[in-house]
Design an enzyme around this catalytic site. Structure first.
Site, PDB file in Angstrom:
ATOM      1  N   THR A  15      -5.687  -0.863   7.542  1.00 43.41           N
ATOM      2  CA  THR A  15      -7.089  -1.150   7.668  1.00 43.41           C
ATOM      3  C   THR A  15      -7.021  -1.484   9.465  1.00 43.41           C
ATOM      4  O   THR A  15      -6.348  -2.261   9.912  1.00 43.41           O
ATOM      5  CB  THR A  15      -7.392  -2.715   7.004  1.00 43.41           C
ATOM      6  OG1 THR A  15      -7.103  -2.321   5.765  1.00 43.41           O
ATOM      7  CG2 THR A  15      -8.685  -3.017   7.485  1.00 43.41           C
ATOM      8  N   VAL A  35       0.726  -1.234  -0.091  1.00 45.60           N
ATOM      9  CA  VAL A  35       0.022   0.007   0.139  1.00 45.60           C
ATOM     10  C   VAL A  35       0.861   1.411   0.142  1.00 45.60           C
ATOM     11  O   VAL A  35       0.518   2.283  -0.749  1.00 45.60           O
ATOM     12  CB  VAL A  35      -1.105  -0.126   1.252  1.00 45.60           C
ATOM     13  CG1 VAL A  35      -1.628   1.123   1.335  1.00 45.60           C
ATOM     14  CG2 VAL A  35      -2.032  -1.075   0.974  1.00 45.60           C
ATOM     15  N   ASN A  75     -14.533  -5.719   2.679  1.00 46.48           N
ATOM     16  CA  ASN A  75     -13.956  -7.028   2.532  1.00 46.48           C
ATOM     17  C   ASN A  75     -14.593  -8.284   3.050  1.00 46.48           C
ATOM     18  O   ASN A  75     -14.636  -9.407   2.478  1.00 46.48           O
ATOM     19  CB  ASN A  75     -12.588  -6.987   3.334  1.00 46.48           C
ATOM     20  CG  ASN A  75     -11.390  -6.410   2.313  1.00 46.48           C
ATOM     21  OD1 ASN A  75     -11.690  -6.252   0.951  1.00 46.48           O
ATOM     22  ND2 ASN A  75     -10.230  -6.178   2.960  1.00 46.48           N
ATOM     23  N   CYS A 128      -5.541  -9.857   2.997  1.00 46.73           N
ATOM     24  CA  CYS A 128      -6.575  -9.044   3.433  1.00 46.73           C
ATOM     25  C   CYS A 128      -7.776  -9.661   3.851  1.00 46.73           C
ATOM     26  O   CYS A 128      -8.109  -9.485   5.051  1.00 46.73           O
ATOM     27  CB  CYS A 128      -6.794  -7.893   2.170  1.00 46.73           C
ATOM     28  SG  CYS A 128      -5.544  -6.599   2.302  1.00 46.73           S
ATOM     29  N   GLY A 160     -13.527 -22.111  -5.782  1.00 44.12           N
ATOM     30  CA  GLY A 160     -12.157 -22.677  -5.814  1.00 44.12           C
ATOM     31  C   GLY A 160     -11.558 -22.957  -4.722  1.00 44.12           C
ATOM     32  O   GLY A 160     -12.290 -23.743  -3.832  1.00 44.12           O
ATOM     33  N   LEU A 215     -17.923 -14.191  -7.636  1.00 47.17           N
ATOM     34  CA  LEU A 215     -18.600 -15.407  -7.484  1.00 47.17           C
ATOM     35  C   LEU A 215     -17.622 -16.545  -8.104  1.00 47.17           C
ATOM     36  O   LEU A 215     -18.399 -17.400  -8.704  1.00 47.17           O
ATOM     37  CB  LEU A 215     -19.993 -15.217  -7.925  1.00 47.17           C
ATOM     38  CG  LEU A 215     -20.818 -14.183  -7.334  1.00 47.17           C
ATOM     39  CD1 LEU A 215     -22.032 -14.141  -7.984  1.00 47.17           C
ATOM     40  CD2 LEU A 215     -21.049 -14.916  -5.807  1.00 47.17           C
ATOM     41  N   LYS A 252      -7.800 -12.072   7.026  1.00 46.16           N
ATOM     42  CA  LYS A 252      -7.172 -11.087   8.445  1.00 46.16           C
ATOM     43  C   LYS A 252      -8.481 -10.127   8.679  1.00 46.16           C
ATOM     44  O   LYS A 252      -8.976 -10.255  10.012  1.00 46.16           O
ATOM     45  CB  LYS A 252      -5.872 -10.464   8.272  1.00 46.16           C
ATOM     46  CG  LYS A 252      -5.991  -9.197   7.807  1.00 46.16           C
ATOM     47  CD  LYS A 252      -4.634  -8.558   8.214  1.00 46.16           C
ATOM     48  CE  LYS A 252      -4.624  -7.199   7.305  1.00 46.16           C
ATOM     49  NZ  LYS A 252      -5.595  -6.000   7.393  1.00 46.16           N
TER      50      LYS A 252
END
Ligand SMILES: NC(=O)c1ccc[n+]([C@@H]2O[C@H](COP(=O)([O-])OP(=O)(O)OC[C@H]3O[C@@H](n4cnc5c(N)ncnc54)[C@H](O)[C@@H]3O)[C@@H](O)[C@H]2O)c1
Length: 434
Positions: free
Chosen positions: A121, A11, A206, A258, A251, A248, A261
């Site tokens: 975050t 970031v 998220n 991110c 897998g 969508l 957590k």
């Protein structure tokens, strides 16, 4: 404007590169001295498309500077962006020690009005503690704002230059003005709100993305039971504009630095404020279950008896993809690590290839044999196992694959292989929900 970006990670480096590209003078500070020294020499700490060019251009133009010394950067800056990591602790809560250390060092070096914007975050409810940390050291005028980051690794520069939205979390008009001015050249909707709402926007986003992935995985499990094709089901569901197609995809589950957590941290935030987030606990449980589901598929494909401890003994698996997603070398919470460790426990030999992540993977998975290319990984393997959806894997020539493998078996953890074609060529094909 002169800015400091604290933290030279994914970031921080992208933020520093983009703000300097937009004409600001930007200092990027990191406590990791060796990282700063490498950056000064033009060496990137990780793979991110276009980032090296942006950094080099702005270093050459003397708009972007790297330093490990806060005092060289903060006193000259009108705005500071905190971009340090907030990794999970054992109980799922976010570890805020890097954040407080960064804010403290910033506070010690403030000079004149400075807006400190938290891009990391960070859970809700730390505003007072952060303010008090600064007040211990700074007599100067300062304000806090939250502007959470939404970039995706692999497309980070593009996402930062063309975001869907920019969240400006502060009720101070002065702070809003600084952030609006800095972001003026960047398009995208502006969401102006209080700090807590800004932080919740990040966690809620998220959490919803993770929910979509786990929802797709739940539908895939039903598809397998009733004999439907999840690809078609999701195509139909995602065609509804109210729902959308993105995320969508069933897998091996979501990973990365991110989603896992932030889901756990959001559950912990709920607990702190007396809300039982059982929805997200289920999202997390489904994601966790995907690993064992996939390992079971591999066992079934290879005819291993599930009761046997080392049921994959004498089997060699050609594993394609290690990074948690394509176009990055980030191995944080990559599903490949858990899957491969299970396969090794079951006695399999694993030969792996990833276009970018092998250097970082070697530290986490020392007992894997690494191939220099895709063909090397699958040559004479008992099956090909796809874990990350790199384009070169979806585009590979299946006739060549068949010649290289010992047995024509594909276990596709991302549903990227053309199933019909694989079947027509005589492969045994195992996807997720199809
Ligand atoms: N990586 C992503 O895709 C992404 C996307 C959106 C939001 N975020 C959030 O942004 C934050 C940063 O994530 P990241 O992936 O860039 O982390 P990262 O681990 O890649 O980088 C963090 C950097 O901060 C440095 N650092 C730690 N303590 C410091 C201190 N006191 N002073 C200066 N530097 C210090 C570290 O040395 C490291 O270089 C996290 O809160 C993350 O959740 C990440």
């Amino acid at each position: 404007m002169t800015l400091t970006v604290v933290g030279a990670g994914y970031v921080g480096l992208v933020t520093a590169a983009v703000f300097s590209e937009l004409g600001n003078k930007v200092f990027c500070v990191d406590v990791d001295k060796s990282k700063i020294e490498s950056l000064k020499k033009g060496k990137m700490p990780f793979f991110e498309p276009s980032l090296p060019e942006y950094i080099q251009r702005n270093v050459t133009a003397k708009r972007l500077f790297f330093t490990a010394t806060y005092a060289k950067a903060i006193p000259q800056s009108q705005a500071v962006f905190i971009c340090v990591g907030t990794p999970p602790k054992n109980d799922g809560e976010a570890d805020l020690s890097y954040l407080f250390a960064a804010v403290e060092e910033t506070a010690k070096n403030l000079s004149g009005y400075t807006l400190i914007t938290i891009k990391s975050t960070v859970p809700i409810g730390f505003e007072n503690e952060l303010e008090n940390t600064v007040k211990k050291y700074a007599k100067n005028n300062f304000e806090f704002a939250a502007s959470p980051e939404f970039l995706r690794e692999g497309t980070a520069i593009e996402d930062t230059l063309h975001p869907d939205r920019i969240v400006i979390g502060t009720t101070s008009k002065r702070a809003q003005k600084v952030l609006l001015e800095l972001h003026a050249p960047i398009p995208g909707e502006r969401i102006i709100c209080d700090t807590r709402s800004a932080q919740l926007i990040k966690y809620a986003s998220n959490a919803l993305l993770a929910t979509k992935v786990s929802f797709a995985n739940a539908i895939a499990a039903i598809c397998e039971k009733i004999g439907a094709d999840v690809q078609k089901v999701m195509e139909g569901v995602g065609a509804d504009k109210r729902i959308g197609r993105s995320f969508l995809y069933p897998g091996v589950g979501y990973g990365g630095s991110c989603l896992p957590k932030d889901v756990l941290a959001f559950i912990a935030i709920g607990k702190h404020f007396n809300y039982d987030f059982d929805l997200l606990r289920t999202v997390d449980a489904i994601n966790f279950g995907q690993i064992e589901n996939f390992v079971n598929k591999i066992k079934i494909a290879l005819g291993a008896r599930s009761s046997e401890g080392r049921s994959l003994k004498d089997k060699t698996l050609g594993v394609l993809g290690l990074a948690f997603k394509p176009n990055t070398d980030d191995m944080r919470e990559a599903p490949s690590v858990k899957i491969i460790n299970r396969l090794l426990d079951l006695g399999a030999e694993v030969k792996a290839y990833d276009p970018q992540a092998m250097a970082s993977a070697k530290k986490l998975l020392p007992n894997v044999k690494y191939a220099k290319d895709l063909k090397g990984a699958i040559k004479m393997a008992d099956a090909m196992v796809v874990i990350t959806e790199w384009r070169e894997f979806s585009e590979m020539d299946l006739k060549t694959v068949k010649k290289l493998l010992k047995k024509p078996i594909i276990i596709d953890g991302r549903n990227i292989i053309d199933k019909e074609k694989a079947l027509s060529l005589g492969f045994k094909y195992y996807g997720v929900g199809r």
